[in-house]
Scaffold this motif. Structure first.
Motif, PDB file in Angstrom:
ATOM      1  N   LEU A   8      -3.890 -17.363   2.919  1.00 43.99           N
ATOM      2  CA  LEU A   8      -2.639 -17.712   2.258  1.00 43.99           C
ATOM      3  C   LEU A   8      -1.426 -17.011   2.866  1.00 43.99           C
ATOM      4  CD1 LEU A   8      -3.848 -17.578  -1.453  1.00 43.99           C
ATOM      5  CD2 LEU A   8      -3.577 -19.596  -0.004  1.00 43.99           C
ATOM      6  N   GLY A   9      -1.635 -16.150   3.837  1.00 40.39           N
ATOM      7  CA  GLY A   9      -0.538 -15.397   4.421  1.00 40.39           C
ATOM      8  C   GLY A   9      -0.920 -13.942   4.572  1.00 40.39           C
ATOM      9  N   HIS A  10      -0.017 -13.031   4.200  1.00 42.81           N
ATOM     10  CA  HIS A  10      -0.366 -11.617   4.284  1.00 42.81           C
ATOM     11  C   HIS A  10       0.318 -10.838   3.169  1.00 42.81           C
ATOM     12  CE1 HIS A  10       3.518 -11.457   6.523  1.00 42.81           C
ATOM     13  NE2 HIS A  10       3.627 -10.284   5.922  1.00 42.81           N
ATOM     14  N   LEU A  11      -0.334  -9.745   2.783  1.00 43.90           N
ATOM     15  CA  LEU A  11       0.213  -8.788   1.830  1.00 43.90           C
ATOM     16  C   LEU A  11       0.524  -7.499   2.580  1.00 43.90           C
ATOM     17  CD1 LEU A  11      -2.252  -9.151  -1.193  1.00 43.90           C
ATOM     18  CD2 LEU A  11       0.060 -10.094  -1.026  1.00 43.90           C
ATOM     19  N   SER A  12       1.698  -6.946   2.325  1.00 50.59           N
ATOM     20  CA  SER A  12       2.082  -5.681   2.941  1.00 50.59           C
ATOM     21  C   SER A  12       1.897  -4.559   1.926  1.00 50.59           C
ATOM     22  CB  SER A  12       3.539  -5.736   3.404  1.00 50.59           C
ATOM     23  OG  SER A  12       3.701  -6.676   4.439  1.00 50.59           O
ATOM     24  N   TYR A  13       1.403  -3.428   2.399  1.00 50.41           N
ATOM     25  CA  TYR A  13       1.149  -2.311   1.499  1.00 50.41           C
ATOM     26  C   TYR A  13       1.353  -0.990   2.227  1.00 50.41           C
ATOM     27  CZ  TYR A  13      -3.424  -1.779   3.791  1.00 50.41           C
ATOM     28  OH  TYR A  13      -4.421  -1.577   4.708  1.00 50.41           O
ATOM     29  N   VAL A  14       1.487   0.075   1.442  1.00 54.18           N
ATOM     30  CA  VAL A  14       1.633   1.420   1.981  1.00 54.18           C
ATOM     31  C   VAL A  14       0.836   2.366   1.096  1.00 54.18           C
ATOM     32  CG1 VAL A  14       3.766   1.815   0.678  1.00 54.18           C
ATOM     33  CG2 VAL A  14       3.279   3.193   2.705  1.00 54.18           C
ATOM     34  N   VAL A  15       0.196   3.354   1.712  1.00 55.83           N
ATOM     35  CA  VAL A  15      -0.626   4.334   0.996  1.00 55.83           C
ATOM     36  C   VAL A  15      -0.084   5.728   1.298  1.00 55.83           C
ATOM     37  CG1 VAL A  15      -2.940   5.256   0.656  1.00 55.83           C
ATOM     38  CG2 VAL A  15      -2.643   2.823   1.178  1.00 55.83           C
ATOM     39  N   THR A  16       0.077   6.533   0.240  1.00 53.12           N
ATOM     40  CA  THR A  16       0.630   7.879   0.377  1.00 53.12           C
ATOM     41  C   THR A  16      -0.217   8.853  -0.426  1.00 53.12           C
ATOM     42  OG1 THR A  16       2.837   6.850   0.390  1.00 53.12           O
ATOM     43  CG2 THR A  16       2.748   9.246   0.202  1.00 53.12           C
ATOM     44  N   GLY A  17      -0.463  10.038   0.127  1.00 50.74           N
ATOM     45  CA  GLY A  17      -1.130  11.085  -0.624  1.00 50.74           C
ATOM     46  C   GLY A  17      -2.639  11.008  -0.578  1.00 50.74           C
ATOM     47  N   ASP A  18      -3.256  11.867  -1.410  1.00 49.35           N
ATOM     48  CA  ASP A  18      -4.714  11.962  -1.439  1.00 49.35           C
ATOM     49  C   ASP A  18      -5.154  12.363  -2.845  1.00 49.35           C
ATOM     50  OD1 ASP A  18      -7.313  11.979  -0.182  1.00 49.35           O
ATOM     51  OD2 ASP A  18      -7.261  14.159  -0.339  1.00 49.35           O
ATOM     52  N   GLY A  19      -6.278  11.795  -3.279  1.00 53.39           N
ATOM     53  CA  GLY A  19      -6.798  12.083  -4.603  1.00 53.39           C
ATOM     54  C   GLY A  19      -7.202  10.795  -5.297  1.00 53.39           C
ATOM     55  N   PRO A  20      -7.424  10.837  -6.604  1.00 55.63           N
ATOM     56  CA  PRO A  20      -7.784   9.623  -7.340  1.00 55.63           C
ATOM     57  C   PRO A  20      -6.726   8.541  -7.144  1.00 55.63           C
ATOM     58  CG  PRO A  20      -8.079  11.560  -8.716  1.00 55.63           C
ATOM     59  CD  PRO A  20      -7.386  12.027  -7.484  1.00 55.63           C
ATOM     60  N   PRO A  21      -7.131   7.291  -6.871  1.00 57.67           N
ATOM     61  CA  PRO A  21      -6.157   6.252  -6.528  1.00 57.67           C
ATOM     62  C   PRO A  21      -5.329   5.759  -7.713  1.00 57.67           C
ATOM     63  CG  PRO A  21      -8.371   5.333  -6.598  1.00 57.67           C
ATOM     64  CD  PRO A  21      -8.526   6.812  -6.770  1.00 57.67           C
TER      65      PRO A  21
END
Length: 261
Positions: A8-21
């Protein structure tokens, strides 16, 4: 940002930090950047995941039928997270509720900030706002449509523009414009909300309302708090519709102990 591509296309995302999501789901007039002020503190203890819904921010508009809950599930599968803490604002709050209803085993806790209510009997104020946006878009006046949304959701009904930080409106003009440009195609392909029984939500739940927000959303927030078992209602007296942008320190102070449970 990183992209997750599918048919269907694409999703953009960013992840920061560490620990329980923790997953932060943005409002329908914003994108992942609306959470910028709360991310640093959360990322000291958690893996903070932000993404742009289809047709918002840097995510492509959909090319076929889709459900926001399916997109979130795909993203979690892609990142390898079986169970997460969900925080959603406005439309993103409804996505978070729907995901909790459809995938209860994948949600550790839920925070709902100014989410809409399916089938709500909207006030004359809300109907007038919708009509003004529709007129502006029909006339091809995208700037007027953006201004209508800024007036309703950023300034709100309870304050004057001089009471709102100038940078707040400036930060939202581009995201609102993008959402309006893609509004029709998103609406055409979205499969809508999930109409489940809120009394079946069994995870810890926090409901936030801004006391400067439209009265409809204050009423809806109290309804969520009353219908979700054990939900805790928190009022933010300096916030209108976008609590994370109006009152980031106060929201962070409420979220940190809640998410740490």
């Amino acid at each position: 940002m990183i992209t997750l591509s599918d048919d269907l296309g694409h999703l953009s995302y960013v992840v920061t930090g560490d620990g329980p999501p923790v997953v932060l789901v943005h409002a329908g007039i914003a994108d992942h950047r609306m959470w910028d002020a709360v991310v640093p503190a959360l990322a000291e203890r958690h893996t903070v995941i932000r993404y742009d819904l289809r047709g918002f921010g840097q995510s492509a508009p959909p090319s076929g039928p889709f459900r926001e809950t399916d997109d979130l599930r795909r993203l979690l599968d892609h990142l390898g997270h079986e169970r997460v803490r969900l925080v959603g604002a406005s439309w993103g709050g409804r996505v978070a509720v729907d995901f909790t209803l459809t995938h209860p085993d994948r949600v550790h806790s839920l925070a709902v900030l100014a989410a809409p209510w399916p089938g709500y009997d909207w006030s004359a104020e809300m109907i007038a706002y919708d009509a003004a946006e529709t007129r502006a878009l029909a006339a091809g006046d995208l700037d007027a449509a953006v201004a209508t949304n800024l007036d309703m959701w950023v300034r709100g009904p309870a304050r004057a523009w001089e009471d709102v930080a100038t940078a707040l409106a400036d930060r939202l003009r581009e995201p609102i414009r993008t959402s309006l440009v893609n509004q029709d195609v998103v609406g055409e392909h979205s499969q809508g909300v999930v109409r489940g029984d809120l009394s079946g939500i069994a995870v810890p739940t926090l409901v936030g309302i801004g006391t400067l927000d439209v009265a409809d959303f204050q009423d809806i927030g109290r309804r969520y708090a009353s219908e979700i078992p054990g939900a805790v209602l928190i009022e933010f007296p300096t916030a209108a519709h976008l609590i994370a942008m109006d009152a980031p320190a106060e929201l962070t102070a409420a979220l940190l102990p809640f998410l740490g449970r």
